[in-house]
Design an enzyme around this catalytic site. Sequence first.
Site, mmCIF file in Angstrom:
data_model
loop_
_atom_site.group_PDB
_atom_site.id
_atom_site.type_symbol
_atom_site.label_atom_id
_atom_site.label_comp_id
_atom_site.label_asym_id
_atom_site.label_seq_id
_atom_site.Cartn_x
_atom_site.Cartn_y
_atom_site.Cartn_z
ATOM 1 N N ARG A 189 0.806 -1.227 0.000
ATOM 2 C CA ARG A 189 0.000 0.000 0.000
ATOM 3 C C ARG A 189 0.839 1.276 0.000
ATOM 4 N NH1 ARG A 189 -3.318 -3.758 2.582
ATOM 5 N NH2 ARG A 189 -2.332 -3.339 4.578
ATOM 6 N N GLU B 295 3.436 -10.333 15.213
ATOM 7 C CA GLU B 295 2.723 -11.025 16.290
ATOM 8 C C GLU B 295 2.877 -12.544 16.148
ATOM 9 O OE1 GLU B 295 -1.220 -9.584 16.571
ATOM 10 O OE2 GLU B 295 -1.602 -10.603 18.482
HETATM 11 P P1 AMP Z 1 2.994 -2.212 11.712
HETATM 12 O O1 AMP Z 1 4.231 -2.932 11.252
HETATM 13 O O2 AMP Z 1 2.332 -2.875 12.885
HETATM 14 O O3 AMP Z 1 3.237 -0.736 11.957
HETATM 15 O O4 AMP Z 1 1.919 -2.348 10.544
HETATM 16 C C1 AMP Z 1 2.027 -1.563 9.415
HETATM 17 C C2 AMP Z 1 1.711 -2.302 8.170
HETATM 18 O O5 AMP Z 1 0.602 -3.187 8.310
HETATM 19 C C3 AMP Z 1 1.332 -1.325 7.086
HETATM 20 O O6 AMP Z 1 2.011 -1.718 5.886
HETATM 21 C C4 AMP Z 1 -0.164 -1.435 6.948
HETATM 22 O O7 AMP Z 1 -0.522 -1.529 5.573
HETATM 23 C C5 AMP Z 1 -0.565 -2.695 7.692
HETATM 24 N N1 AMP Z 1 -1.551 -2.456 8.766
HETATM 25 C C6 AMP Z 1 -1.346 -2.635 10.092
HETATM 26 N N2 AMP Z 1 -2.445 -2.367 10.803
HETATM 27 C C7 AMP Z 1 -3.389 -1.967 9.905
HETATM 28 C C8 AMP Z 1 -4.752 -1.517 10.017
HETATM 29 N N3 AMP Z 1 -5.376 -1.410 11.198
HETATM 30 N N4 AMP Z 1 -5.391 -1.187 8.881
HETATM 31 C C9 AMP Z 1 -4.776 -1.272 7.671
HETATM 32 N N5 AMP Z 1 -3.506 -1.693 7.503
HETATM 33 C C10 AMP Z 1 -2.811 -2.040 8.600
#
Ligand code: AMP
Length: 176
Positions: free
Chosen positions: A61, A98
Amino acid sequence: MSTQTLKNAIRNISNFPIDGIEFKDITTLFQSPERLQELSDTMYEMYKDKGITKVVGIESRGFFMGPAIAIRLNAGFAPIRKPGKLPFDVLEESYTKEYGVDTIQIHADALDKDDVVLLHDDLLATGGTMVAAYNLVKKLGVKKVYLNFLIELEDLGARKLFPEDVEVESILKFDI
Ligand code: AMP
């Protein structure tokens, strides 16, 4: 157009892709040309004076607005991708999610020491993805890195994971 108008255009999908996740669907945000223009203008104003030479987008994305803002900034674009997608020599970085470990890769010649990089993804949640991407970009010895997200889930506090001298910007902030 107000930030709230942009926030209202994001569709929340509960329990996607797994139970307990409130998924922020940005496809509804992108449906309108006026909202896309507003996003593009906002990002352009944030970075137009920073001397950005390359925008780096994170699969998948980060590939929507990444090239779009690169064109506005007269910068190049480089993708960070999942393993097995990039055809040339790569550098990689692994991080713990996770459940299990994820790996991301960048082409070894994607950036160089003179690059000022805008590293972009759609959303900052726990920060694991962007920390790995930041480390990957740093391995290529670039001059400076700016971090940008369309959406930040502020309550998760992930921006504190980055060094203090790194500018972290998000356009739309949500509690969770
Ligand atoms: P993180 O590594 O936990 O910061 O997660 C970020 C990545 O996961 C990004 O590339 C987002 O596209 C996806 N992501 C994580 N949580 C969400 C959410 N609640 N809604 C949409 N995409 C998410």
